[in-house]
Design a protein around this motif. Structure first.
Motif, mmCIF file in Angstrom:
data_model
loop_
_atom_site.group_PDB
_atom_site.id
_atom_site.type_symbol
_atom_site.label_atom_id
_atom_site.label_comp_id
_atom_site.label_asym_id
_atom_site.label_seq_id
_atom_site.Cartn_x
_atom_site.Cartn_y
_atom_site.Cartn_z
ATOM 1 N N GLY A 138 0.832 -1.196 0.000
ATOM 2 C CA GLY A 138 0.000 0.000 0.000
ATOM 3 C C GLY A 138 0.866 1.245 0.000
ATOM 4 N N LEU A 139 0.522 2.191 -0.857
ATOM 5 C CA LEU A 139 1.208 3.485 -0.870
ATOM 6 C C LEU A 139 0.571 4.342 0.213
ATOM 7 N N VAL A 140 1.335 4.689 1.241
ATOM 8 C CA VAL A 140 0.824 5.501 2.341
ATOM 9 C C VAL A 140 1.197 6.953 2.075
ATOM 10 N N LEU A 141 0.171 7.799 1.926
ATOM 11 C CA LEU A 141 0.423 9.224 1.716
ATOM 12 C C LEU A 141 0.758 9.854 3.058
ATOM 13 N N ASP A 142 2.037 10.183 3.227
ATOM 14 C CA ASP A 142 2.564 10.673 4.499
ATOM 15 C C ASP A 142 3.277 12.008 4.263
ATOM 16 N N PRO A 143 2.703 13.117 4.744
ATOM 17 C CA PRO A 143 3.324 14.425 4.483
ATOM 18 C C PRO A 143 4.700 14.594 5.126
#
Length: 163
Positions: A37-42
């Motif tokens: 899973g691609l985790v969108l993490d700022p």
């Protein structure tokens, strides 16, 4: 592309874009993130680029309050962590602020960057202001789609007067 949201339930439920996506069957609410899973993490060191598409099988948005984001993202998550390149928010709360995106904006942006434009537009059309987000960032999306390395981001931002 499969879209997933991990929800912390920290914001006004009436304004929660993640809940609306789940309600309309556009994303799945999850409790655990898979390794692909691609985790969108700022807070990630690495920026999402189109070449990342081959590494992932889903995109995961972490739905939390911006005021509590540092706590939410300090948790250990599985998956491949990436931050989005700089974008302007189109939502009414953070309109035109750099990087203050809603969960739907973040997921749509990742779809545009990964070359999934139609799916990104489909997500945004459920929100009155969705077209505004796309219109504000359309040229940036076109540029980000062509990125070969992270150093190019700074040049793009200078071209658009965002640096």
């Amino acid at each position: 592309m499969k879209l997933q949201v991990l929800m912390f339930y920290q914001d006004d439920p009436k304004k929660c874009t993640a809940a609306k996506m789940v309600k309309f069957g556009l994303a799945q609410s999850i409790k655990k993130i898979g390794t692909k899973g691609l985790v969108l993490d700022p807070f990630s060191k690495n920026t999402l680029m189109s070449k990342d598409k081959s590494l992932i099988n889903s995109i995961v948005g972490i739905d939390c309050s911006w005021n509590l984001a540092d706590q939410a993202f300090s948790k250990k998550f599985n998956g491949i962590k990436r931050k989005l390149p700089p974008l302007l928010a189109g939502n009414p709360v953070n309109y035109a602020k750099l990087n203050k995106l809603t969960t739907v904006e973040a997921l749509a942006a990742s779809l545009f960057i990964l070359g999934q434009k139609e799916q990104g537009l489909e997500l945004l059309e459920k929100f009155k202001w969705g077209h505004t987000f796309y219109e504000l960032n359309q040229n940036l999306f076109d540029e980000y789609l062509k990125l070969e390395n992270e150093e190019q981001i700074e040049l793009i931002l200078k071209d658009y007067g965002l640096l």
